[in-house]
Design an enzyme around this catalytic site. Structure first.
Site, PDB file in Angstrom:
ATOM      1  N   HIS A 189       0.809  -1.223   0.000  1.00 49.55           N
ATOM      2  CA  HIS A 189       0.000   0.000   0.000  1.00 49.55           C
ATOM      3  C   HIS A 189       0.838   1.268   0.000  1.00 49.55           C
ATOM      4  CE1 HIS A 189      -2.348  -3.238   2.004  1.00 49.55           C
ATOM      5  NE2 HIS A 189      -3.173  -2.899   1.038  1.00 49.55           N
ATOM      6  N   GLU A 244      -2.847   3.339   2.094  1.00 47.23           N
ATOM      7  CA  GLU A 244      -2.430   3.896   0.803  1.00 47.23           C
ATOM      8  C   GLU A 244      -2.630   5.400   0.766  1.00 47.23           C
ATOM      9  OE1 GLU A 244      -3.812   4.012  -3.828  1.00 47.23           O
ATOM     10  OE2 GLU A 244      -4.152   2.115  -2.762  1.00 47.23           O
ATOM     11  N   ASN A 285     -10.886  -2.981  -1.907  1.00 48.30           N
ATOM     12  CA  ASN A 285     -11.446  -3.437  -3.187  1.00 48.30           C
ATOM     13  C   ASN A 285     -12.437  -4.583  -2.993  1.00 48.30           C
ATOM     14  OD1 ASN A 285     -10.016  -6.144  -4.281  1.00 48.30           O
ATOM     15  ND2 ASN A 285      -8.554  -4.991  -3.059  1.00 48.30           N
ATOM     16  N   SER A 336      -6.474  -9.223  -3.221  1.00 48.37           N
ATOM     17  CA  SER A 336      -5.486  -9.734  -2.266  1.00 48.37           C
ATOM     18  C   SER A 336      -5.758 -11.190  -1.881  1.00 48.37           C
ATOM     19  CB  SER A 336      -5.496  -8.873  -0.992  1.00 48.37           C
ATOM     20  OG  SER A 336      -5.243  -7.523  -1.290  1.00 48.37           O
TER      21      SER A 336
END
Length: 362
Positions: A106, A158, A256, A299
């Site tokens: 990130h 991030e 996400n 991920s």
């Protein structure tokens, strides 16, 4: 010094499940049962690269290898790496002086890099190259004295890393509801950037509203939302109108993955749930359900999806149709600090992260 490891929840003990016959009796299903399996799904190139980086560091330097924050946002991946000798910490001051620390996919701010340097830590930067691109954009436009509107979730690692590149120039916009609060110095020198893992639709709605306020708002030089986030959302958009239920495999802190649940519901799925593991799936979700959509966040290793598919098969959803909306073949080189070590050791295995055809080893 005693290090405080990042806490990672483990999967719960499987409970006693209702039988497929009991579920069917509770709510009969109209039509044949099937699974629509989204593709692309799961690991993106940046995640694969970061995970390989930790594994390779453990192989060549030996444990412990410290990692600032979770290397990627998935509890299975993190716990698996912990078992191999990785130690996850919140900040660099928890790492013994002179030890090796890996920065997560990130990204980190310059302040974190400086902190590691001040403590004499050896570092490997596993920041996703697509996140690094956004960092460079922030530095570039701050140098040109732009106001930078960073669309993203305040507090996400991030966003913290990107904002840390130019804190005096960057405002964080959490979504459309915050557009009215934005103030800028010069409406002619404003640009928007974004976190790479957002909902594409919500981000563009935020941009639309910003441009109503600031008509000369500049777009980033290239898309900031990464290809994998976009591709996984496109795939679930295609599946959702046909799905009675969508199951998203991914962790709660995976931006996400959470977005995929939201997108599924927005595009017509009658129900959608996120799970880390197959044993979190509630068989009551199957009542009256003919079509189940399945996808996973960027991920998520494929083994976790296969576990869900096996469970679905046990309940009569053995027919699986893969719905392909894009092909992914992006590969990223491993972090440069690690490449040098691998080259010196003659290790040419798994030198690239991502999906695609790797060059044959000579």
């Amino acid at each position: 010094m005693t290090s405080t490891a990042v806490s990672v929840p483990m999967p719960s003990v499987p409970r006693r499940r209702r039988s497929p016959e009991d579920v069917l009796a509770a709510a009969p299903v109209a039509g044949p049962k099937k699974v629509l399996l989204a593709a692309p799904r799961g690991y993106c190139a940046g995640v694969d690269r970061a995970v390989i980086a930790v594994e390779k560091a453990l192989e060549h330097y030996g444990p412990p290898v410290y990692v600032r924050k979770q290397i990627v946002h998935n509890v299975h991946v993190v716990s698996s790496l912990e078992e191999k000798g990785a130690i996850f910490v919140d900040e660099t001051d928890e790492v013994p002086e002179g030890a090796l620390v890996i920065f997560s996919a990130h990204g980190v701010s310059p302040a974190v890099v400086q902190s590691a340097e001040d403590r004499g830590l050896r570092t490997i930067d596993a920041t996703c190259p697509l996140v690094t691109k956004v960092h460079r954009e922030a530095v570039r436009f701050a140098k040109d004295d732009f106001d930078i509107l960073l669309i993203g979730h305040d507090g996400h690692e991030e966003v913290e890393g990107t904002a840390g590149e130019a804190p005096e120039h960057i405002q964080i916009i959490n979504g459309p509801h915050e557009v009215d609060k934005v103030t800028v110095r010069d409406p002619e020198k404003v640009i928007w950037l974004s976190q790479t893992t957002l909902s594409v639709d919500e981000t563009m709605e935020t941009v639309r509203l910003l441009k109503e306020r600031f008509p000369t708002l500049q777009d980033p030089p290239s898309d900031d939302i990464c290809y994998a986030t976009t591709n996984r959302q496109v795939a679930i958009k295609k599946i959702s109108p046909q799905a009675d239920l969508v199951i998203v495999v991914g962790s709660a802190n995976s931006s996400n993955s959470v977005r995929l649940v939201e997108v599924a519901l927005e595009y017509g799925a009658k129900a959608s749930y996120r799970v880390d593991f197959a044993n979190e799936v509630d068989e009551a979700w199957f009542e009256g359900v003919a079509t189940v959509g399945v996808t996973s966040g960027a991920s998520v290793p494929e083994v976790l999806v296969k576990d869900v598919l096996r469970l679905l098969a046990d309940y009569g959803y053995g027919s699986v149709e893969e719905v392909v909306t894009a092909e992914e073949d992006l590969l990223f080189s491993l972090p440069k600090e690690l490449r040098a070590t691998l080259k010196q050791a003659g290790d040419v295995s798994r030198a690239l992260g991502g999906r695609g055809t790797r060059p044959e080893q000579s």
